[in-house]
Design an enzyme around this catalytic site. Sequence first.
Site, mmCIF file in Angstrom:
data_model
loop_
_atom_site.group_PDB
_atom_site.id
_atom_site.type_symbol
_atom_site.label_atom_id
_atom_site.label_comp_id
_atom_site.label_asym_id
_atom_site.label_seq_id
_atom_site.Cartn_x
_atom_site.Cartn_y
_atom_site.Cartn_z
ATOM 1 N N THR A 1 -3.175 9.503 5.495
ATOM 2 C CA THR A 1 -4.526 8.943 5.452
ATOM 3 C C THR A 1 -4.919 8.522 6.867
ATOM 4 O O THR A 1 -4.159 7.838 7.543
ATOM 5 C CB THR A 1 -4.589 7.713 4.539
ATOM 6 O OG1 THR A 1 -3.870 7.988 3.351
ATOM 7 C CG2 THR A 1 -6.010 7.367 4.189
ATOM 8 N N CYS B 1 -5.109 -5.093 1.193
ATOM 9 C CA CYS B 1 -6.172 -4.074 1.146
ATOM 10 C C CYS B 1 -6.617 -3.781 -0.282
ATOM 11 O O CYS B 1 -7.811 -3.719 -0.571
ATOM 12 C CB CYS B 1 -5.734 -2.801 1.854
ATOM 13 S SG CYS B 1 -4.592 -1.744 0.934
ATOM 14 N N HIS C 1 4.369 -2.204 5.004
ATOM 15 C CA HIS C 1 3.240 -1.540 4.354
ATOM 16 C C HIS C 1 3.114 -1.987 2.895
ATOM 17 O O HIS C 1 2.024 -1.964 2.330
ATOM 18 C CB HIS C 1 3.340 -0.021 4.482
ATOM 19 C CG HIS C 1 1.987 0.629 4.542
ATOM 20 N ND1 HIS C 1 0.998 0.238 5.433
ATOM 21 C CD2 HIS C 1 1.418 1.614 3.801
ATOM 22 C CE1 HIS C 1 -0.093 0.946 5.229
ATOM 23 N NE2 HIS C 1 0.126 1.788 4.233
ATOM 24 N N GLU D 1 -7.125 12.216 3.556
ATOM 25 C CA GLU D 1 -5.722 12.521 3.848
ATOM 26 C C GLU D 1 -5.590 13.905 4.476
ATOM 27 O O GLU D 1 -6.447 14.764 4.258
ATOM 28 C CB GLU D 1 -4.870 12.492 2.568
ATOM 29 C CG GLU D 1 -4.565 11.104 2.069
ATOM 30 C CD GLU D 1 -5.766 10.385 1.473
ATOM 31 O OE1 GLU D 1 -6.663 11.062 0.931
ATOM 32 O OE2 GLU D 1 -5.818 9.148 1.559
ATOM 33 N N GLU E 1 -3.045 6.056 -4.564
ATOM 34 C CA GLU E 1 -2.393 5.471 -3.393
ATOM 35 C C GLU E 1 -1.679 4.176 -3.768
ATOM 36 O O GLU E 1 -0.625 3.853 -3.226
ATOM 37 C CB GLU E 1 -3.403 5.224 -2.274
ATOM 38 C CG GLU E 1 -2.716 4.905 -0.951
ATOM 39 C CD GLU E 1 -3.673 4.747 0.206
ATOM 40 O OE1 GLU E 1 -4.662 4.009 0.058
ATOM 41 O OE2 GLU E 1 -3.422 5.350 1.252
ATOM 42 N N CYS F 1 -9.723 2.823 1.751
ATOM 43 C CA CYS F 1 -8.615 2.660 2.694
ATOM 44 C C CYS F 1 -9.178 2.740 4.107
ATOM 45 O O CYS F 1 -9.829 3.710 4.454
ATOM 46 C CB CYS F 1 -7.585 3.760 2.467
ATOM 47 S SG CYS F 1 -6.330 3.862 3.742
ATOM 48 N N CYS G 1 -3.929 0.244 9.250
ATOM 49 C CA CYS G 1 -2.750 -0.593 9.006
ATOM 50 C C CYS G 1 -1.442 0.152 9.220
ATOM 51 O O CYS G 1 -0.451 -0.467 9.615
ATOM 52 C CB CYS G 1 -2.759 -1.122 7.580
ATOM 53 S SG CYS G 1 -4.375 -1.372 6.889
ATOM 54 N N TYR H 1 -0.399 -3.799 1.086
ATOM 55 C CA TYR H 1 -1.100 -3.485 -0.156
ATOM 56 C C TYR H 1 -1.502 -4.750 -0.926
ATOM 57 O O TYR H 1 -2.389 -4.698 -1.777
ATOM 58 C CB TYR H 1 -0.237 -2.563 -1.038
ATOM 59 C CG TYR H 1 -0.350 -1.103 -0.666
ATOM 60 C CD1 TYR H 1 -0.300 -0.698 0.658
ATOM 61 C CD2 TYR H 1 -0.520 -0.128 -1.641
ATOM 62 C CE1 TYR H 1 -0.405 0.638 1.001
ATOM 63 C CE2 TYR H 1 -0.626 1.212 -1.301
ATOM 64 C CZ TYR H 1 -0.567 1.587 0.024
ATOM 65 O OH TYR H 1 -0.683 2.917 0.346
#
Length: 483
Positions: A191, A299, A292, A257, A447, A100, A104, A296
Amino acid sequence: MALMTGEQYIESIRKMNMEVYMFGKRIESPVDDPILRPSLNSVRMTYDLAQMPEYQDLMTTISPYTHERINRFTHIHQSAEDLVKKVKMQRLLGQKTASCFQRCVGMDAFNAVFSTTYETDRKYGTHYHDNFRAFMEYVQKNDLTVDGAMTDPKGDRSKAPHAQDDPDMFLHIVERRSDGIVVRGAKAHQTGVLNSHEVIVMPTQAMRAEDADYAVSFAVPMDTPGVSMIIGRQSCDTRKRENTTMDVGNSEFGGVEALTIFHDVFVPNERVFLSGEYDFAGMMVERFAGYHRQSYGGCKVGVGDVLIGAAAVAADYNGAAKASHVKDKLIEMIHLNETLYSCGIACSSEGHRTESGNYIIDLLLANVCKQNVTRFPYEIVRLAEDIAGGLVVTAPSEADFRDPKLGPIIDKYLRGSSSVSTENRLRILRLIENLALGTAAVGYRTESMHGAGSPQAQRIMISRQGNLEQKKALAKAIAHIQE
Ligand code: SF4
Ligand code: FE
């Protein structure tokens, strides 16, 4: 300075006096901590790639507000094409970091807050959009990394924010002053928060009138007094403290995190984006989550590319690459990964303009995208473990491998194909371990499940956006039903 180099970014974070705790101690220099540094390196990649001519079109754009070249992570999307480029950029970064890369959340918060503040102001005559525009231009001009903090601890799930035994289980306004507000609460699972210059805080769910003090959004620098972080543990995290690159699997990059605490933090008026207009909390949440969930589809696909590659290399090294079932498993992994990408691209190209002028994804397709992300990476990991074999979890340490007595024994018995060194075989297996079970599993597996909202959150949105009535009407028309 609209674009920082990676080195300038690292030094700018080093200068910040953040309050970070790990293993019961305050970490004086998080930038230099071996457990935390790989996570910073992942964000650094968002700066490094932006400097490279071959990635300029994906990684940067011209801001319509500052008229300078900016990093796309600070951009307000101006078209569906921008939304598509965002997903492509995220896939690229997933490929380059296998983790990660954190930046973003700020980009997604930017675009959600931009449009929500515009619509809040139109209804209430507030000035949140101006506040946000000034903040956004400051971030773009200085190429800052911004965290987006949404998830409250939430306490007893059956109780509304104001009805919790402890009023701080959702972040809220504890004091309203003429020059700003004072807030208290915490945001969980953040994160990259310790690699960010600033944090945008948003409400965690739709709010009612009784919860007006919980309908709050603002931005503060990460070294603001009262802001502190407690780092989360990850599986195999302390391997990063050992003198080994092999055992870590991905020694350079990662994601970390933190439970982030806001203890009576003062926020000046010009940094407030929502403060009590509870009927707009839901809009901000839905839009942030939508962006978000689109993210995904980029990423995780990039990280999936690395995992599929690692499984294929492991098959080569085991001498199993020609087996038809191995080939078929790799095909299945690619099929699943590209399905996720298709969802990310689809919700982007179906994006539309909001009242404020920026572009938002198709919410139904973004939620379908994330729903698939809660499943497919698990199957991809399962297939990678299948192909790699049990050695992923039984191989001896690098210390044993380097030992003059034990090393030659390990080298002899753990060799696969004779054309490949045992060290390389172990290295690729450790990368698979890292992605499936180690520090990167936080980012690739759990995640994928809970980041950007747990599976049920997407199902609620799918039921809302799915337009079942229209589908029923279609069926009745075909069947010549007249009621
Ligand atoms: Fe970006 Fe993915 Fe990390 Fe979210 S989980 S911050 S989209 S890399
Ligand atoms: Fe995430």
